[in-house]
Design an enzyme around this catalytic site. Structure first.
Site, PDB file in Angstrom:
ATOM      1  N   SER A   1       0.830  -1.196   0.000  1.00 16.94           N
ATOM      2  CA  SER A   1       0.000   0.000   0.000  1.00 16.94           C
ATOM      3  C   SER A   1       0.872   1.256   0.000  1.00 16.94           C
ATOM      4  O   SER A   1       1.803   1.387   0.789  1.00 16.94           O
ATOM      5  CB  SER A   1      -0.912  -0.003   1.234  1.00 16.94           C
ATOM      6  OG  SER A   1      -1.703   1.154   1.273  1.00 16.94           O
ATOM      7  N   GLY A   2       0.565   2.177  -0.906  1.00 15.28           N
ATOM      8  CA  GLY A   2       1.332   3.416  -1.007  1.00 15.28           C
ATOM      9  C   GLY A   2       2.466   3.357  -2.000  1.00 15.28           C
ATOM     10  O   GLY A   2       3.177   4.344  -2.189  1.00 15.28           O
TER      11      GLY A   2
ATOM     12  N   THR B   1      -2.181   1.979  -7.986  1.00 11.27           N
ATOM     13  CA  THR B   1      -3.351   2.578  -8.651  1.00 11.27           C
ATOM     14  C   THR B   1      -2.919   3.592  -9.697  1.00 11.27           C
ATOM     15  O   THR B   1      -3.453   3.637 -10.809  1.00 11.27           O
ATOM     16  CB  THR B   1      -4.261   3.238  -7.602  1.00 11.27           C
ATOM     17  OG1 THR B   1      -4.658   2.261  -6.636  1.00 11.27           O
ATOM     18  CG2 THR B   1      -5.496   3.814  -8.267  1.00 11.27           C
TER      19      THR B   1
ATOM     20  N   ASN C   1      -0.846   5.299   3.052  1.00 12.45           N
ATOM     21  CA  ASN C   1      -1.272   5.862   1.773  1.00 12.45           C
ATOM     22  C   ASN C   1      -2.568   6.627   1.973  1.00 12.45           C
ATOM     23  O   ASN C   1      -3.483   6.133   2.629  1.00 12.45           O
ATOM     24  CB  ASN C   1      -1.479   4.730   0.747  1.00 12.45           C
ATOM     25  CG  ASN C   1      -1.753   5.243  -0.650  1.00 12.45           C
ATOM     26  OD1 ASN C   1      -1.717   6.449  -0.876  1.00 12.45           O
ATOM     27  ND2 ASN C   1      -2.040   4.345  -1.558  1.00 12.45           N
TER      28      ASN C   1
ATOM     29  N   SER D   1      -5.450   4.635  -0.506  1.00 13.06           N
ATOM     30  CA  SER D   1      -5.088   3.226  -0.564  1.00 13.06           C
ATOM     31  C   SER D   1      -6.269   2.402  -1.087  1.00 13.06           C
ATOM     32  O   SER D   1      -7.395   2.535  -0.622  1.00 13.06           O
ATOM     33  CB  SER D   1      -4.695   2.725   0.825  1.00 13.06           C
ATOM     34  OG  SER D   1      -4.445   1.347   0.801  1.00 13.06           O
ATOM     35  N   SER D   2      -6.011   1.543  -2.091  1.00 10.64           N
ATOM     36  CA  SER D   2      -7.051   0.643  -2.605  1.00 10.64           C
ATOM     37  C   SER D   2      -7.251  -0.472  -1.594  1.00 10.64           C
ATOM     38  O   SER D   2      -6.325  -1.214  -1.282  1.00 10.64           O
ATOM     39  CB  SER D   2      -6.632   0.058  -3.959  1.00 10.64           C
ATOM     40  OG  SER D   2      -6.481   1.065  -4.920  1.00 10.64           O
TER      41      SER D   2
ATOM     42  N   GLY E   1      -0.320  -5.885  -2.476  1.00 15.33           N
ATOM     43  CA  GLY E   1       0.941  -6.602  -2.414  1.00 15.33           C
ATOM     44  C   GLY E   1       1.059  -7.389  -1.118  1.00 15.33           C
ATOM     45  O   GLY E   1       0.162  -7.410  -0.271  1.00 15.33           O
TER      46      GLY E   1
ATOM     47  N   GLU F   1       1.709  -8.282   2.506  1.00 17.34           N
ATOM     48  CA  GLU F   1       1.544  -7.422   3.684  1.00 17.34           C
ATOM     49  C   GLU F   1       2.132  -8.114   4.907  1.00 17.34           C
ATOM     50  O   GLU F   1       1.741  -9.239   5.254  1.00 17.34           O
ATOM     51  CB  GLU F   1       0.064  -7.086   3.921  1.00 17.34           C
ATOM     52  CG  GLU F   1      -0.512  -6.146   2.861  1.00 17.34           C
ATOM     53  CD  GLU F   1      -1.874  -5.605   3.252  1.00 17.34           C
ATOM     54  OE1 GLU F   1      -2.431  -6.076   4.262  1.00 17.34           O
ATOM     55  OE2 GLU F   1      -2.374  -4.695   2.555  1.00 17.34           O
TER      56      GLU F   1
END
Length: 1136
Positions: A107-108, A112, A157, A160-161, A387, A389
């Site tokens: 994330s970040g 996206t 992020n 973040s998605s 990704g 984690e």
């Protein structure tokens, strides 16, 4: 601007990690840092792109950059995401290979944004056109909608998605986009109810409260204050750099572009508001007689408002929060819920409502952006998924477990596809293939997904097991079954070597993933895998009148009760990952690995430890080793010869033979060892990067010598050119001077000649002038003498005539005076005689008046008053009735004389009524039976359309003709007329609207007492015959257009092909006759007439909204229909 022709030109660090020397983790990180410090955020590993998030805008995504990378070789320019996107697009377009682009990272890291850049590049380089641009705009605008409902601010992020997204973009044979299909994976719905400290809920909640208008918030029963909602965290409600109000406007606009109708947008916002209201419902305990606690709602205001938004009875939902019905075979049992269970039910409902709404949004977007053509499509898939984690100790839960499982599968397919791609290239180039040693993570995937002893299978088995099921019992089962597995560790594992490992808590287990060891906290695994929603809540949601609730909760249908437990979250995710893997294996893969340089989300900071952590779990160094296990570098013979030909005198400056022979001569001359390279069919393969760098060093030195030689030749050429230019200039200057001198001499001679000619011509002209003047003076003298003579003669004759005239006028004047005197004398005589006669008449009149007054005084006193009254009344009535004679006989004339006196008020009103009835009777007596029927139809049309449709006033003056085609007389329609079993009441030419493009096709419309028929205009062939009992209703707009929809009853035999959308110039007459036939028929229901500017029409399986708007169409003053998207036809009606 510097132009690069190869990846190796002016390279900062190493642009392709395959060429990194020496290869280890430290050199890998150092190379990334070096390139990041010089704003080079992209690096290759062969065909894999590593993307570093710069946390700022860089000028490398301009239209000029798009054109620079368009149709260029992958290694021709410096590393860029555009190079990968162009390679994938050209392979799809030219080689007919389906592509997929896999974007991974934590994330970040910029996943996206990377997917947006890929889609924007493809949209920029593909074809143009109105339909193509519309499809591209819809595909791009689907991102803001999904980001609003699926993204949130986290510690790592700001955008973040919180879900995985896979989009298949479909192209035609030319490479133009036709549409797309989106798949979503594992929305983090637990965020709806609870967010970690410093993070936010999903963006849409904050955007709605910040950007919606006051009227919208009032309709949704919301307030702008975030603190009034329990589901919204307050410590990070406002984020720097995020404008929630502007984002809400962007989302509304994007939904409109994608194809959402206004009613659908309102329904979605109502569900979002309902989730916020649901979080404010609180419960209190209430003791019952049996000793059990029962939950009750504290404040029912939020519950009431939520029920009003969803259209649910408040008592039904309140009972569902207090009781739970358990069904087993033929038995039902109702149990009470305590406060903790009620809060669990509330949160479960909120999570399910939001996640199902998100899935519905994805489905609805797919309906709008899916390809219309049914031919075979080329497909490019873009996978933007979470990704690997690894959170802090005790923070890794069920979500991180299945996310890491998905990444294990992606890593497995990545290694397989990479090796397969390498092996295919070696075989294609006829190079000997040797097996490559690498870590195969299939054992880890089997530990998780094995159907018998896998962790997911055991978790499902534990969830379905009767009895007391807890997270601890699940952990005990893992300790029993996975005890001997080399990649599983636990504190209570039977393997004794872990008994002294105090870094493992009692409620946790550890898995050795390909990216490293991850410690998972077992708490919540069972509940999150169950994802249980009580059946009472599902049935309560199904009873809602809201337009979306039955679609979101189909299991709540009482008629379709399924006692079978729904599939678990782990099972569903495992199945969707399996489908995704099969899909990816059918496509040519392209990889983008995203890395975040720091946790502070600021530019120019590179944290080595953080980047090293990501490089490890992304397996990037392992990827480089796989690529370098055979030959590290490969290049086509033409490119290699073009780049290094200056190193050999035989190949410089031009090689006349085949490129492969030239490369062989080149490498032999450069004394490169034969074991360092191999010849393929079309490429040269170099084993060690040092060999390539040696060639680059020699090329760089040779280029310096060549530059000196080029400078020398250029200076000599420049000096010779300058001398020749000076010589040529001297000749030109001399020629121009000689020309100038001769021109001056010629001008002087020419001027002298002109002066002499002008003097001679002047002398000759003056002589001729003197001669002409003399002749003119002689002619003028003769004329003057003749004129004086004629004047003398004329004056003498004038004096003679004047004398005669004066004598005649004197006689006339004397005679006139005499006649006037005689006339005045006669006038005085007549006046005197008239005065005497007038005096006699006056005296006689006075005498008669005196006589009359004497008689009147004698007889008047007895009955004079009554006679005067009767006379007065008689004169008034005579005058009143004479005034009524001016009234016309037309029943439409409402004029009536005003009453002259108050005592006539009653008679005046009655006379007006009687007269109007009498003249109406006289008017009706003139009607024939046919005329009566026409007027009855006109009256019925008035009742239906007056003050409701703008077209009605213009139809009042037009008679209803019925048979506009003269079907009985026209020989063209003789066959069609003979086919009709009943009398044709109406025959007209209409246009049948096509839902695909909004254009009309001419049809013959025939109406009888039992059915209506649509036939082809040219051939007269019957296209459709519909019995009138199958007609449910007719829909028209309120405006001045001729469009109407004939809606058929659901389930009828005629409804298989859908409703009919038609347009006609005689709309009022057609609908009036249809309504009149339905009214007079005793065996069928009356046909409903729906007058609205927006209605739905059923076309086969799809419902399409027909919307009427005011505006000036391009084709003149008539209404025009145009397809906006799959579910909307827009009719532009000219403004009145």
């Amino acid at each position: 601007m510097e132009v690069k022709t190869s990846l190796l030109d002016n390279m900062i660090g190493v642009g392709d990690m395959v060429l990194l020397e020496p290869l280890n983790e430290d050199s890998f990180i150092m190379n990334l840092r070096n390139r990041f410090d010089h704003n080079e955020i992209y690096t290759y590993i062969g065909s894999v792109v590593i993307s570093m998030n710069p946390y700022r805008s860089l000028p490398i995504y301009t239209p000029q950059k798009v054109e620079e990378y368009r149709n260029r070789n992958f290694y021709e320019l410096s590393p860029h995401i555009y190079a990968l996107a162009d390679e994938a697009y050209r392979s799809l377009r030219d080689q007919d290979k389906d592509q997929c682009i896999l974007i991974t990272g934590e994330s970040g890291a910029g996943k996206t944004e990377a997917s947006k850049l890929v889609m924007s590049y493809v949209a920029a380089v593909c074809g143009k056109g109105q339909e193509v641009n519309k499809v591209k705009e819809q595909l791009l605008q689907s991102n803001p909608v999904l980001e609003a409902f699926g993204n949130a601010k986290t510690m790592r992020n700001d955008n973040s998605s919180r879900f995985g997204k896979y989009m298949d973009i479909e192209f035609d044979f030319k490479g133009d986009p036709l549409g797309g299909v989106i798949s979503n994976y594992l929305l983090e719905k637990s965020r709806v109810c609870k967010q970690p400290r410093g993070e936010r809920n999903f963006h849409i909640f904050y955007q709605l409260l910040s950007g919606a208008s006051d009227d919208t918030l009032v309709k949704l029963k919301l307030d702008r204050d975030f603190s009034k909602y329990n589901y919204l965290s307050l410590d990070s409600a406002n984020v720097n750099g995020l404008d929630d109000a502007a984002s809400f406007r962007t989302v509304r606009n994007a939904m409109q572009i994608v194809g959402f109708m206004e009613a659908e947008v309102q329904s979605v916002l109502e569900l979002v508001a309902a989730v916020l209201k649901l979080g404010n419902i609180e419960f209190k305990p209430e003791s019952r007689v049996n000793g059990f606690d029962e939950s009750r709602v504290k404040d029912k205001n939020d519950l009431k408002e939520m029920c009003e938004l969803l259209g649910i009875e408040q008592s039904v939902l309140e009972r569902a929060f207090s009781y739970r019905t358990v069904e087993a075979k033929m038995e039902k049992m109702s149990t009470t819920l305590n406060v903790a269970q009620a809060y669990y039910a509330r949160d479960a409902l909120a999570k399910n409502l939001y996640s199902r709404l998100f899935s519905w949004l994805v489905t609805r977007i797919n309906e709008s952006i899916k390809a219309q053509a049914k031919t075979r499509h080329k497909v490019m898939g873009v996978l933007d998924i979470y990704g690997f984690e690894i959170f802090e100790v005790r923070d890794n839960s069920f979500e991180q477990f299945i996310i890491n499982y998905c990444n294990e599968k992606l890593q497995q397919i990545f290694i397989e596809l990479t090796l397969r791609e390498e092996q295919e290239e070696y075989i294609r180039e006829d190079i000997e293939w040797t097996n490559i040693e690498y870590f195969n993570n299939a054992v880890i995937c089997d530990l998780i997904e094995n159907n018998q002893n896998g962790i997911l299978a055991m978790l499902d088995e534990e969830c379905l097991r009767p009895g007391t099921v807890t997270d601890d019992t699940f952990l005990d089962k893992l300790n029993t079954i996975c005890a001997e597995h080399q990649h599983f560790e636990s504190r209570l594992n039977k393997n004794s070597k872990f008994l002294t490992d105090h870094s493992l808590p009692h409620s946790c287990f550890r898995i050795q993933h390909y990216a490293g060891k991850v410690l998972y906290r077992v708490e919540g695994f069972v509940d999150k895998n169950n994802d249980l929603l009580y059946r009472d809540l599902s049935q309560a949601m199904y009873k809602a009148t809201h337009s979306l609730m039955r679609q979101l909760f189909p299991e709540g249908n009482p008629a379709k009760v399924n006692l079978k437990r729904p599939p678990t979250a782990g099972f569903q995710f495992k199945a969707s990952v399996g489908v995704l893997m099969k899909n990816l294996q059918t496509k040519n893969p392209n990889y983008i690995r995203c890395i975040k340089p720091n946790d502070k989300k600021v530019a120019h900071i590179f944290t080595d430890s953080l980047v090293c952590h990501q490089v490890r779990y992304l397996g990037l160094v392992e990827n480089v080793r796989v690529r370098r296990a055979g030959y590290a570098f490969r290049q086509p013979y033409e490119s290699c010869l073009e780049r290094y030909k200056m190193l050999c005198k035989k190949t410089w400056p031009h090689w006349r033979g085949p490129a492969r022979d030239g490369v062989e001569v080149l490498l032999t001359d450069c004394s490169v060892p034969t074991e360092e390279f191999a010849y393929g069919r079309s490429k040269i393969f170099i084993r060690n990067p040092r060999t390539l760098f040696t060639l680059e060093e020699r090329r760089r030195a040779c280029l310096e010598d060549l530059a000196t030689l080029i400078q020398k030749i250029y200076r000599g050429w420049k000096s010779r050119t300058h001398f020749l230019l000076l010589k040529k200039s001297q000749v030109v200057v001399a020629a121009w001077y000689r020309r100038y001198a001769q021109q001056n001499k010629y001008q002087k001679i020419k001027s002298a000649t002109l002066v002499m000619q002008s003097f001679i011509r002047g002398w000759k002209a003056r002589n001729i002038l003197r001669q002409l003047k003399y002749e003119k003076r002689c002619k003028e003298a003769v004329t003057t003498i003749a004129a004086y003579w004629h004047g003398t003669q004329a004056r003498m004759e004038l004096r003679r005539l004047k004398t005669e005239a004066r004598n005649k006028r004197a006689v006339s004047v004397i005679w006139a005076y005499w006649q006037g005197t005689k006339a005045r004398r006669e006038l005085r005589r007549l006046k005197e005689e008239a005065r005497r006669k007038h005096a006699v008449a006056i005296i006689w009149a006075y005498w008669l008046g005196l006589q009359v007054r004497r008689e009147y005084r004698k007889f008047f006193r007895a009955n004079a008053g009554k006679k005067i009254y009767d006379f007065t009344i008689q004169r008034i009535m005579q005058k009143y009735f004479l005034g009524l004679k001016t009234t016309t006989m037309s029943p439409m004339d409402n004029s009536w004389p005003a009453k002259p006196y108050g005592f006539l008020e009653g008679a005046h009103t009655q006379l007006r009524r009687i007269f109007h009835l009498w003249r109406c009777k006289k008017y009706r007596g003139q009607f024939t039976e046919e005329k009566k029927a026409v007027y009855e139809e006109k009256l019925e049309a008035s009742e239906i359309f007056k003050d409701k449709k703008a077209l009605y006033p213009s139809s009042v003056s037009q008679p209803f003709k019925g048979d506009y085609l003269e079907i009985q007389k026209n020989p063209k329609y003789q066959k069609l007329n003979s086919a009709m079993e009943e009398k044709v009441l109406l025959a007209d030419l209409v246009n049948k609207i096509n839902r695909a493009n909004g254009k009309g096709s001419p049809r013959l419309f025939l109406l009888t007492k039992s059915n209506f028929v649509l036939a082809d205009q040219k051939t007269g062939q019957v296209k459709a015959s519909v019995p009138l009992p199958d007609l449910a209703s007719v829909s028209v707009s309120t405006q001045s257009d001729g469009f109407f929809a004939l809606k058929l009853k659901e389930g009828s035999a005629s409804a298989s092909k859908g409703d009919f959308l038609l347009s006609s110039e005689h709309l009022i007459e057609i609908i009036t006759k249809l309504h009149r036939i339905g009214t007079t028929a005793a065996d069928r229901d009356q046909i409903n007439i729906d007058i609205s500017d927006e209605f739905l029409v059923q076309f086969k399986q799809d419902k399409v909204c027909v919307k009427f708007i005011q505006g000036g169409p391009k084709n003149g003053n008539s209404a025009a229909c145009k397809r906006k998207n799959n579910r909307l036809l827009e009719v532009s009606v000219p403004s009145p």
